[in-house]
Design an enzyme around this catalytic site. Structure first.
Site, PDB file in Angstrom:
ATOM      1  N   LYS A  42       7.430   0.868 -23.133  1.00  0.00           N
ATOM      2  CA  LYS A  42       7.913   0.828 -24.524  1.00  0.00           C
ATOM      3  C   LYS A  42       9.225   1.606 -24.647  1.00  0.00           C
ATOM      4  O   LYS A  42       9.543   2.446 -23.788  1.00  0.00           O
ATOM      5  CB  LYS A  42       6.860   1.433 -25.448  1.00  0.00           C
ATOM      6  CG  LYS A  42       6.534   2.893 -25.124  1.00  0.00           C
ATOM      7  CD  LYS A  42       5.390   3.440 -25.980  1.00  0.00           C
ATOM      8  CE  LYS A  42       4.973   4.818 -25.518  1.00  0.00           C
ATOM      9  NZ  LYS A  42       3.788   5.303 -26.234  1.00  0.00           N
ATOM     10  N   TYR A 279      31.630  22.640 -36.054  1.00  0.00           N
ATOM     11  CA  TYR A 279      31.344  22.654 -37.491  1.00  0.00           C
ATOM     12  C   TYR A 279      30.594  23.926 -37.886  1.00  0.00           C
ATOM     13  O   TYR A 279      29.632  24.322 -37.232  1.00  0.00           O
ATOM     14  CB  TYR A 279      30.496  21.437 -37.858  1.00  0.00           C
ATOM     15  CG  TYR A 279      31.219  20.123 -37.667  1.00  0.00           C
ATOM     16  CD1 TYR A 279      32.323  19.796 -38.458  1.00  0.00           C
ATOM     17  CD2 TYR A 279      30.806  19.218 -36.697  1.00  0.00           C
ATOM     18  CE1 TYR A 279      32.991  18.592 -38.283  1.00  0.00           C
ATOM     19  CE2 TYR A 279      31.466  18.007 -36.517  1.00  0.00           C
ATOM     20  CZ  TYR A 279      32.556  17.706 -37.313  1.00  0.00           C
ATOM     21  OH  TYR A 279      33.214  16.518 -37.144  1.00  0.00           O
TER      22      TYR A 279
HETATM   23  C1  LIG Z   1       2.980   5.851 -25.237  1.00  0.00           C
HETATM   24  C2  LIG Z   1       1.571   5.443 -25.061  1.00  0.00           C
HETATM   25  C3  LIG Z   1       0.943   5.588 -23.814  1.00  0.00           C
HETATM   26  C4  LIG Z   1       1.555   6.317 -22.661  1.00  0.00           C
HETATM   27  O1  LIG Z   1       1.437   7.698 -22.932  1.00  0.00           O
HETATM   28  P1  LIG Z   1       1.999   8.796 -21.912  1.00  0.00           P
HETATM   29  O2  LIG Z   1       1.593  10.084 -22.525  1.00  0.00           O
HETATM   30  O3  LIG Z   1       3.467   8.627 -21.921  1.00  0.00           O
HETATM   31  O4  LIG Z   1       1.383   8.520 -20.606  1.00  0.00           O
HETATM   32  C5  LIG Z   1      -0.319   5.052 -23.681  1.00  0.00           C
HETATM   33  N1  LIG Z   1      -0.944   4.446 -24.703  1.00  0.00           N
HETATM   34  C6  LIG Z   1      -0.377   4.320 -25.932  1.00  0.00           C
HETATM   35  C7  LIG Z   1      -1.127   3.646 -27.018  1.00  0.00           C
HETATM   36  C8  LIG Z   1       0.888   4.834 -26.152  1.00  0.00           C
HETATM   37  O5  LIG Z   1       1.434   4.710 -27.364  1.00  0.00           O
END
Ligand SMILES: *Cc1c(COP(=O)(O)O)cnc(C)c1O
Length: 404
Positions: A42, A279
C-alpha cells in the site's frame, strides 16, 4: 530521439536496495515458516515504489499482495500482469463507498476485497459481479471490522450472497498493540486473539467453512508466533524497519533498511555569529559558522517537526554529522556544518539524510550522539513520529533509484 530527462539529475534521490528487500522477505518467512505470506504494498509500497517492490516480491515467492485502496490494487494488477505475474493474487481492504465502476473493475480483475458490514456487502452486490471476500471482524482495533454482536447478521447475508457468486474466502482482523512490551499490551493482544478465535468458530459453525484466517502484520509475525494462523501480512518488516525500535532495532531483528535518502548540497556559505536562519528566525548562529542548504523540504516529505532537531551526514572531505538549524521549508532546509577556518564541504557534496547504516536501538535521545549515518528511526524520534511515516511520506517529487 531525446532520452534526456531532468529527473535524472535531480539533486536528491531515494535509493531503494532491492537486495535488502529480498533478504527481508526471507527473514519474515523464517519468522513465520508455516503461514502463507501476503506482501503489503500500500501507499506506493511505503514510499519505495509499488511496481518495483511488487516485482521483487513476486520473484521471491509471494503469491498474494495487499494494497489498501482499490485504485492502488487496480494499478498493481496492471503492473503485475505487465511483469508476467498474473498468477499473483491481490487483496484490497478499503471499499470506496461511491465508486461502483471501480468496484466492478476490481472484481472483474479478480481482486479480493474486504467486507465489514452488510452495507459494504451491498456495494459488491450492486455490481452483480462474482467476488472473493475476506470477512473482517473487529477484535479490538476499533477501526474496520464487524462488531461481535453484528457478526451473525453479516454471516447470514454472506451465506445468502453465495447464490450470486459472492464467495467468502477468508476471515481476518488486525492487532492494535502487537508491537508493545508490557502487561497491558499483552492483555490487549490476548483479548484480541480470544475474540478472533471466537469469531472464527462462530463463522464456521454458521456454515462458512474452509476460510483462510489472517491476523498478524509484522509485529505479530515477529513477537506473537501463536498468532500466525493460516496467513500473515508482511508490511514494514519488508522495508527493513522495526515495528517498534524501542522494543528491538532493525539490526536486532535481522532486517536491513531498504531506503536511503540523499541530496546534493545546493549551497555552502560562511555566516557571522548572530545570523538567524529560516522562517521565524528560530535559530541564531551562536558563533561564526558554515551553513549548507539541503534541497529537500516538507514538499518532499521531510517533517517540519524535524526543524532544529534531526541530523544528516554530510559527506565532505571529512564526514560531518550536521544538525538542521531553523525551520524546514517546503523545498529546502539548512544545516550547521560548524566553525572551521575553511569550508568543511562544498556545493554538490552528498548529504545522507538516512540510510541503512545505523539503526537506533532503545531510547537514544541524543540526536547528535554518533558520527554514523542517521536512520529513519532517528528521524522519527526527532520528529515525534514513527519510521513508517518517515519513509512513506517521501514525496513523489523525489526520484527513486533502484539497485539489485
Ligand atoms: C499496513 C497494514 C499491514 C502491514 O502492517 P505492518 O505493521 O507494516 O507490517 C497489515 N494489515 C493491514 C490491514 C494494514 O493496514
Amino acid at each position: 530521439m531525446d532520452a534526456y530527462s531532468p529527473w535524472d539529475s535531480y539533486p536528491a534521490a531515494a535509493h531503494i536496495d532491492l537486495k535488502a528487500l529480498a533478504a527481508n522477505a526471507a527473514r519474515l518467512r523464517a519468522y513465520a515458516p508455516n503461514a502463507r505470506h501476503m506482501g503489503i504494498v500500500k501507499a506506493d509500497a511505503y514510499g519505495h515504489g509499488r511496481a518495483q517492490v511488487a516485482t521483487v516480491l513476486a520473484e521471491n515467492g509471494y503469491d498474494i499482495l495487499g494494497a489498501a485502496q482499490l485504485s492502488e490494487a487496480l494499478a498493481l494488477r496492471h503492473e503485475l500482469d505487465a511483469a508476467g505475474f498474473n498468477h499473483v493474487d491481490i487483496f484490497s481492504w478499503m471499499l470506496p463507498p461511491r465508486a461502483p465502476e471501480t468496484i466492478k473493475r476490481a472484481l472483474a480483475a479478480g481482486i479480493e476485497v474486504s467486507v465489514s458490514s452488510v452495507e459494504q456487502l451491498r456495494l459488491l452486490q450492486q455490481t452483480q459481479m462474482p467476488a472473493r471476500v475476506h470477512l473482517k471482524v473487529d477484535t479490538g482495533m476499533g477501526r474496520a471490522g464487524v462488531e461481535a454482536d453484528q457478526l451473525p447478521e453479516l454471516v447470514t447475508e454472506l451465506l445468502r450472497a453465495r447464490g450470486s457468486g459472492i464467495e467468502t474466502v477468508a476471515v481476518w482482523s488486525h492487532l492494535a498493540r502487537a508491537d508493545e512490551t508490557g502487561p497491558d499490551a499483552a492483555a490487549a493482544t490476548a483479548a484480541q486473539q480470544q475474540r478472533f478465535d471466537a469469531a472464527c468458530e462462530q463463522v464456521e459453525t454458521m456454515g462458512l467453512t474452509g476460510l483462510t484466517r489472517h491476523l498478524a502484520a509484522t509485529s505479530g509475525i515477529i513477537w506473537h508466533p501463536q498468532l500466525h494462523y493460516d496467513m500473515v501480512r508482511d508490511g514494514i518488516g519488508l522495508y527493513g524497519l522495526s515495528p517498534d525500535p524501542t522494543h528491538a532495532s532493525s539490526e536486532q531483528l535481522g532486517l536491513q533498511p531498504v531506503m536511503t535518502l540523499t541530496a546534493q548540497l545546493s549551497l555552502v556559505k560562511p555566516v557571522r555569529a548572530g545570523q538567524t536562519v529560516s522562517y521565524g528566525g528560530t535559530w541564531v548562529a551562536p558563533r561564526d559558522t558554515w551553513l549548507a542548504v539541503v534541497p529537500l523540504g516538507y514538499g518532499d516529505g521531510i517533517p517540519r517537526h524535524a526543524s532544529n532537531a534531526a541530523t544528516v551526514l554530510v559527506r565532505g572531505t571529512n564526514p560531518i554529522r550536521a544538525r538542521i538549524v531553523g525551520r524546514v521549508c517546503m523545498d529546502q532546509f539548512v544545516v550547521d556544518l560548524g566553525p572551521t577556518p575553511h569550508a568543511p564541504a562544498a556545493m554538490g557534496d552528498e548529504v545522507v539524510l538516512f540510510s541503512a547504516g545505523r539503526q537506533a536501538a532503545g531510547a537514544v535521545d541524543n540526536c547528535l550522539s554518533t558520527g554514523q549515518v542517521p536512520s529513519a528511526d532517528d528521524w522519527a524520534r526527532c520528529s515525534g513520529t514513527i519510521n513508517y511515516e518517515i519513509v512513506t511520506r517521501v514525496g513523489a517529487r523525489v526520484p527513486r533509484h533502484y539497485s539489485n
